[in-house]
Scaffold this active site. Structure first.
Site, PDB file in Angstrom:
ATOM      1  N   SER A 204       0.803  -1.225   0.000  1.00 19.77           N
ATOM      2  CA  SER A 204       0.000   0.000   0.000  1.00 19.77           C
ATOM      3  C   SER A 204       0.834   1.273   0.000  1.00 19.77           C
ATOM      4  O   SER A 204       0.409   2.293  -0.556  1.00 19.77           O
ATOM      5  CB  SER A 204      -0.977   0.001   1.180  1.00 19.77           C
ATOM      6  N   HIS A 257       1.352   4.915   4.234  1.00 25.25           N
ATOM      7  CA  HIS A 257       0.513   5.494   3.185  1.00 25.25           C
ATOM      8  C   HIS A 257       0.914   6.941   2.899  1.00 25.25           C
ATOM      9  O   HIS A 257       1.091   7.335   1.739  1.00 25.25           O
ATOM     10  CB  HIS A 257      -0.959   5.446   3.597  1.00 25.25           C
TER      11      HIS A 257
END
EC number: 3.4.21.105
Length: 282
Positions: A204, A257
């Site tokens: 991610s 992230h």
């Protein structure tokens, strides 16, 4: 009214009309036997339309045109082309280059290895470096990106990777994608380990880097092939917010992230500042 061209595929003609509408140009489709004629009322925009049509005919299945149909609500186009899963999968298969495919395969392979021989053994080999004694094990700086701890986790990351990495590899080249992958994996790993230790994994951080990278290039070169639909941008931001406020009730690597997103933005910013924003491959 000016007749611009005639296409034998009415679905593609509608897709182009939808796209031009998002660019502020209204066009009209007129059936003519087996052909769909495209007509333009604004004479002064003919050059813009002809340039856009040339790019469209080179790659009519580019997600940019499907995204335009979604934004303009062209249900007829979506229905005929089998939008959603049936419409997107052929485009995704077309755009996946060797690096995109290779990383996808490694993620899937590692996931099945974890199921077959146990999480602990695989994680012991691939986790982020635990300290100076492991800093020399160079693969660990990026291998944590291949670890996924549930099928949903794997599918979520791989689908976004396939889409965004495929676009990047196709239009910016394999070298750009490789550099972005390594940079974002290293940076997101360093930042996440500072906040949560070494027990994390997943693609991610790299995916968010690609989101930032593709979005920036799309903003700086609106007519180029790299493009992020508004819905994807909103989703990415909402996912970040949900993670920070623990709305989903699951452990999310928020720091990774954000670090990935910033890395992707900075790399795209650097490229556009150096005049590489138009250096697209075909």
């Amino acid at each position: 009214m000016i007749r611009v061209t005639a296409l034998s595929n009415a679905r593609l003609a509608l897709a182009f009309i939808d796209y031009m509408k998002t660019q502020g140009v209204d066009m009209e489709l007129r059936p003519q036997g087996r052909y769909a004629e495209l007509w333009l009322a604004q004479d002064e925009k003919l050059a813009q339309v002809e340039s856009a049509l040339e790019a469209f005919l080179l790659d009519p299945q580019h997600p940019r045109y499907q995204a335009a149909s979604w934004r303009t609500g062209s249900l007829h186009y979506r229905g005929e082309t089998g939008a959603g899963l049936r419409g997107w999968l052929p485009a995704l298969r077309q755009q996946a280059g060797p690096l995109t495919l290779g990383v996808t395969a490694l993620c899937v392979l590692v996931f099945f290895l974890m199921a077959l021989i146990g999480d602990d053994r695989v994680m012991a080999a691939l986790l982020y470096p635990a300290g100076p004694a492991q800093y020399g094990q160079i693969w660990r700086w990026v291998s944590h990106a291949f670890l996924h701890f549930s099928l949903l986790h794997l599918l979520f990351n791989v689908v976004w990777w396939w889409y965004l990495a495929g676009l990047t590899e196709r239009y910016r080249g394999r070298a750009s994608l490789a550099i972005l992958f390594v940079l974002s994996a290293v940076v997101s790993g360093m930042v996440q380990s500072h906040f949560s230790g070494i027990f994390f994994g997943g693609l991610s951080g790299v995916v968010y880097a690609l989101m930032g990278y593709v979005w920036w290039h799309g903003e700086k070169n609106p007519g180029g092939p790299l493009f992020m639909p508004l819905g994807v941008i909103v989703f990415a931001l909402l996912w970040l917010i949900a993670g920070y406020f623990n709305i989903l009730g699951i452990a999310i690597a928020n720091a990774a992230h954000v670090a990935g997103l910033v890395t992707g933005l900075l790399m795209a910013f650097w490229q556009t500042r150096r005049g590489q924003s138009h250096g697209y491959q075909r």
